[in-house]
Scaffold this active site. Structure first.
Site, PDB file in Angstrom:
ATOM      1  N   ARG A 285       0.805  -1.230   0.000  1.00  0.00           N
ATOM      2  CA  ARG A 285       0.000   0.000   0.000  1.00  0.00           C
ATOM      3  C   ARG A 285       0.835   1.277   0.000  1.00  0.00           C
ATOM      4  O   ARG A 285       0.593   2.183  -0.802  1.00  0.00           O
ATOM      5  CB  ARG A 285      -0.924   0.038   1.229  1.00  0.00           C
ATOM      6  CG  ARG A 285      -2.220  -0.674   1.061  1.00  0.00           C
ATOM      7  CD  ARG A 285      -2.606  -1.299   2.367  1.00  0.00           C
ATOM      8  NE  ARG A 285      -1.617  -2.314   2.688  1.00  0.00           N
ATOM      9  CZ  ARG A 285      -1.663  -3.573   2.223  1.00  0.00           C
ATOM     10  NH1 ARG A 285      -2.668  -3.960   1.509  1.00  0.00           N
ATOM     11  NH2 ARG A 285      -0.697  -4.429   2.495  1.00  0.00           N
ATOM     12  N   THR A 286       1.767   1.381   0.929  1.00  0.00           N
ATOM     13  CA  THR A 286       2.439   2.664   1.114  1.00  0.00           C
ATOM     14  C   THR A 286       3.225   3.026  -0.149  1.00  0.00           C
ATOM     15  O   THR A 286       3.107   4.134  -0.675  1.00  0.00           O
ATOM     16  CB  THR A 286       3.374   2.609   2.339  1.00  0.00           C
ATOM     17  OG1 THR A 286       2.646   2.060   3.423  1.00  0.00           O
ATOM     18  CG2 THR A 286       3.872   4.000   2.698  1.00  0.00           C
TER      19      THR A 286
ATOM     20  N   LYS B 153      26.628  -3.671  -0.788  1.00  0.00           N
ATOM     21  CA  LYS B 153      28.086  -3.433  -0.844  1.00  0.00           C
ATOM     22  C   LYS B 153      28.551  -2.634   0.367  1.00  0.00           C
ATOM     23  O   LYS B 153      29.704  -2.252   0.451  1.00  0.00           O
ATOM     24  CB  LYS B 153      28.435  -2.656  -2.113  1.00  0.00           C
ATOM     25  CG  LYS B 153      28.042  -3.347  -3.404  1.00  0.00           C
ATOM     26  CD  LYS B 153      28.380  -2.445  -4.585  1.00  0.00           C
ATOM     27  CE  LYS B 153      27.535  -2.796  -5.790  1.00  0.00           C
ATOM     28  NZ  LYS B 153      27.467  -1.698  -6.756  1.00  0.00           N
TER      29      LYS B 153
ATOM     30  N   ARG C  83      11.196   3.748   3.706  1.00  0.00           N
ATOM     31  CA  ARG C  83      10.809   2.753   4.725  1.00  0.00           C
ATOM     32  C   ARG C  83      12.066   2.026   5.157  1.00  0.00           C
ATOM     33  O   ARG C  83      12.878   1.618   4.312  1.00  0.00           O
ATOM     34  CB  ARG C  83       9.784   1.775   4.185  1.00  0.00           C
ATOM     35  CG  ARG C  83       9.510   0.631   5.152  1.00  0.00           C
ATOM     36  CD  ARG C  83       8.310  -0.178   4.792  1.00  0.00           C
ATOM     37  NE  ARG C  83       7.078   0.571   5.009  1.00  0.00           N
ATOM     38  CZ  ARG C  83       5.860   0.045   4.902  1.00  0.00           C
ATOM     39  NH1 ARG C  83       5.724  -1.222   4.584  1.00  0.00           N
ATOM     40  NH2 ARG C  83       4.793   0.781   5.099  1.00  0.00           N
TER      41      ARG C  83
ATOM     42  N   HIS D 219       4.655   5.780  11.589  1.00  0.00           N
ATOM     43  CA  HIS D 219       4.236   5.632  10.195  1.00  0.00           C
ATOM     44  C   HIS D 219       3.278   6.802   9.938  1.00  0.00           C
ATOM     45  O   HIS D 219       2.064   6.629   9.842  1.00  0.00           O
ATOM     46  CB  HIS D 219       3.560   4.275  10.012  1.00  0.00           C
ATOM     47  CG  HIS D 219       3.336   3.850   8.586  1.00  0.00           C
ATOM     48  ND1 HIS D 219       3.427   4.727   7.513  1.00  0.00           N
ATOM     49  CD2 HIS D 219       3.016   2.634   8.058  1.00  0.00           C
ATOM     50  CE1 HIS D 219       3.162   4.055   6.397  1.00  0.00           C
ATOM     51  NE2 HIS D 219       2.925   2.794   6.700  1.00  0.00           N
TER      52      HIS D 219
HETATM   53  N1   CP Z   1      -0.383  -0.088   5.775  1.00  0.00           N
HETATM   54  C1   CP Z   1       0.835  -0.350   5.246  1.00  0.00           C
HETATM   55  O1   CP Z   1       1.839   0.264   5.650  1.00  0.00           O
HETATM   56  O2   CP Z   1       0.848  -1.303   4.288  1.00  0.00           O
HETATM   57  P1   CP Z   1       2.135  -1.772   3.463  1.00  0.00           P
HETATM   58  O3   CP Z   1       3.082  -2.412   4.438  1.00  0.00           O
HETATM   59  O4   CP Z   1       1.627  -2.707   2.428  1.00  0.00           O
HETATM   60  O5   CP Z   1       2.764  -0.532   2.891  1.00  0.00           O
END
Ligand code: CP
Length: 482
Positions: free
Chosen positions: A88-89, A117, A139, A167
Site C-alpha cells: 500500500r504505502t 556493498k 521505509r 508511520h
Molecule cells: N499499511 C501499510 O503500511 O501497508 P504496506 O506495508 O503494504 O505498505
C-alpha cells in the site's frame, strides 16, 4: 516539522521551468520562487492540526477527480527507498505522484541496491536527494532512520515507516478516513486492537488521536500492550491518563484482553465517571484492528494464546453498532473474511484513500500547493550532539546503533531540572547514572542542581561513576565525599 538541514546544509534543489496552472477545481500552484524551504515528514508531530485539516480538504479535492490534477507536479520525481516490504504505502505514493503528473524511481528491494556493498543510509540519501529525485519516500527497519535521512537530505524525506516507531502518512490516511466517515476526529472514541507493542501505525495514530482530543480504548493482544514509552509520551505531551476500562460491551473482541482507556481529559473529570471496574466503554466510533507484527517479535510473544479476531459474532456487540472497522492492512486472520461484507467495514476504502491523501502530502511538501492554514507543528525540539563517550541510546533497534558512522549520538532535552533527555533519532528516553561536562571534565549526580549550568552541547552521559573516572573525569565536590 523537521527543518534541521543537517550536516549538508542542502537547501532547495533547482526547480526550473514555468509552472502551468492545474485544471479543474484546481488548488493554487506555487512557482519555484515562492516555494517554501524544504520540509520533511518524519513524525506525525511534524504536521500541525491546522495543516492536517488543510491536507484533508486538499485530499477531498484530489479524490473528487483524481485524473484532473496531472499538471500539479510535472517534471518532479519521487524516489521510493524501501528497505522493508510494502504494497500500500509504496504503490499509493507512486500512484499519487503519477496522478500529479510526476515520475517515480523505485528501489523496492534494497538488497538489489548498493546497500549490499555496504553503502550507508546517509550516503544513499545524499546521492538520491542530490539530483535524482525531488522527494524521498523511505521505509526502514531501524527506528529513527527517517530522522537521520532528513538530516542528510536536501529534498523532503517522507517517513513510510521506521521500525516500530512511526508511520505518519498511514496516520494521515487513517485520520482522513475518520474525517470522511465521521466528519470529525475531536472527541471520538477509537478502539486500538491487536499488537499495540510493535505496530508503528498504532503509535503514530495514538499520538495524533490524543492531539485531536479523541479517546482511545486499547484492546491489546495479551503481552503486546502499548509500550511504556508510548504511554509516557502520551501522558507528557497530551496529559493523557491511562485507566482500566470496563469493556464488557465490546463483547468477544475484548473478552481475553485487559482493556485500557486513554483519555486526554484531566483526572479530576475522570473521577466523576468511574467506578471500581474502570471506565465503562459505551458506544465506540471506530475499531482499528492490527495484525501481529511478527517480523519484529522475538519469537515467544504468541505461543500461549491465540490472536484476537474480529468475526461476525463480535460485530454484534452493542458498543460496535455504529463503529467503522479500520485496518492499516495487510491483514492475516485478525478480521474474518465474512466481516468484509459488513457496511461498517471500511478497510479497503481506507487503503484507497491513501492515494488522494498522499497526493496532498506530495504536492504540499514539493512546494507545489500551499496549504490554506499552517499552525504550529507539535513540539519541535532542538537536538544536540553528545561530544564524547559511548552512545547513550539504550534502544537496540535505533538507527544510531547500526549507522554508526553517520548517526552520531544526539539527544533532545525533555526536562531541564532534573535533567531528562531522549535520543534524537528514536525518541527513547536515555538513562544515565552520572552526567559530565566535556569542558570542565567534572561529573555530577543526575539530580545535582549544578547540571543546569552546563551548556547542552557539553553534556556527557555515563552509565556509572567508574566509566566517568575511566574517561578522565573528576567527581563534583558533592560526589567526592561519598
Ligand atoms: N499499511 C501499510 O503500511 O501497508 P504496506 O506495508 O503494504 O505498505
Amino acid at each position: 516539522m523537521t527543518q534541521d538541514t543537517g550536516p549538508d546544509d542542502g537547501g532547495d534543489p533547482e526547480r526550473g521551468g514555468e509552472v502551468r496552472p492545474v485544471t479543474g477545481d484546481a488548488p493554487q500552484v506555487l512557482s519555484g520562487a515562492e516555494a517554501p524551504a524544504v520540509r520533511h515528514l518524519v513524525s506525525i508531530d511534524d504536521v500541525s492540526i491546522e495543516e492536517m485539516h488543510a491536507l484533508f480538504r486538499l485530499a477531498d479535492r484530489f479524490a473528487s477527480d483524481p485524473r484532473a490534477f496531472a499538471d500539479t507536479c510535472p517534471g518532479f520525481i519521487s524516489a521510493s527507498l524501501f528497505y522493508e516490504p510494502s504494497t500500500r504505502t509504496r504503490l499509493s505514493f507512486e500512484s499519487a505522484m503519477l496522478r500529479l503528473g510526476g515520475g517515480v524511481l523505485t528501489a523496492a528491494e534494497m538488497t538489489s541496491s548498493s546497500v549490499v556493498k555496504g553503502e550507508s543510509l546517509a550516503d544513499t540519501i545524499r546521492v538520491v536527494g542530490g539530483g535524482y529525485a525531488d522527494a524521498i519516500v523511505l521505509r526502514h527497519p531501524s527506528e529513527g532512520a527517517a530522522r537521520l535521512a532528513a538530516r542528510y537530505s536536501p529534498v523532503p524525506v517522507i517517513n513510510a515507516g521506521d521500525g516500530s516507531l512511526e508511520h505518519p502518512t498511514q496516520t494521515l490516511c487513517d485520520l482522513y478516513n475518520l474525517h470522511v466517515e465521521r466528519g470529525k476526529i475531536e472527541g471520538l472514541d477509537v478502539v486500538l486492537a491487536g499488537d499495540l507493542k510493535y505496530s508503528r501505525t498504532v503509535h503514530s495514530f495514538a499520538y495524533a488521536l490524543a492531539r485531536f482530543g479523541a479517546n482511545i480504548v486499547c484492546v491489546p493482544q495479551a503481552g503486546l500492550e502499548l509500550p511504556d514509552y508510548v504511554v509516557e509520551r502520551l501522558h507528557e505531551e497530551f496529559q493523557v491518563e491511562p485507566m482500566r476500562a470496563d469493556a464488557r460491551r465490546l463483547g468477544n473482541l475484548a473478552s481475553n484482553s485487559d482493556a485500557v482507556y486513554l483519555t486526554p481529559q484531566k483526572p479530576h473529570q475522570l473521577s466523576l465517571f468511574t467506578d471500581a471496574r474502570g471506565w465503562e466503554v459505551q458506544s465506540v466510533d471506530a475499531v482499528y484492528m492490527t495484525r501481529p507484527q511478527t517480523e519484529r517479535h522475538s519469537g515467544s510473544e504468541l505461543t500461549d494464546t491465540t490472536y484476537l479476531r474480529l468475526e461476525k459474532r463480535a460485530m454484534a456487540a452493542e458498543s460496535l453498532r455504529d463503529a467503522v472497522v479500520m485496518h492499516p492492512l495487510p491483514r492475516r486472520d485478525e478480521i474474518s473474511d465474512e466481516v468484509d461484507a459488513d457496511p461498517r467495514s471500511i478497510y479497503f476504502k481506507q487503503a484507497a484513500r491513501g492515494v488522494p491523501i498522499r497526493m496532498a502530502i506530495l504536492s504540499w511538501l514539493l512546494g507545489r500547493v500551499p496549504l490554506e492554514s499552517a499552525g504550529e507543528p507539535h513540539g519541535q525540539q532542538a537536538s544536540y550532539g553528545v561530544p564524547m563517550g559511548p552512545n547513550p541510546c539504550p534502544n537496540p533497534s535505533c538507527i544510531s546503533r547500526t549507522e554508526t558512522r553517520h548517526a552520531e549520538p544526539r539527544f533532545t532535552i525533555l526536562e531541564r531540572e532534573p535533567l531528562r533527555v531522549a535520543c534524537a533519532y528514536c525518541t527513547r528516553e536515555l538513562s544515565h547514572a552520572v552526567i559530565g561536562c566535556s569542558r570542565s571534565r567534572i561529573f555530577h549526580a543526575p539530580e545535582a542542581g549544578t547540571i543546569r549550568l552546563i551548556l547542552p552541547e557539553h553534556l556527557v552521559f555515563f552509565e556509572d561513576e567508574e566509566a566517568a573516572l575511566g574517561a578522565g573525569f573528576r567527581p563534583a565536590a558533592s560526589l567526592a565525599g561519598h
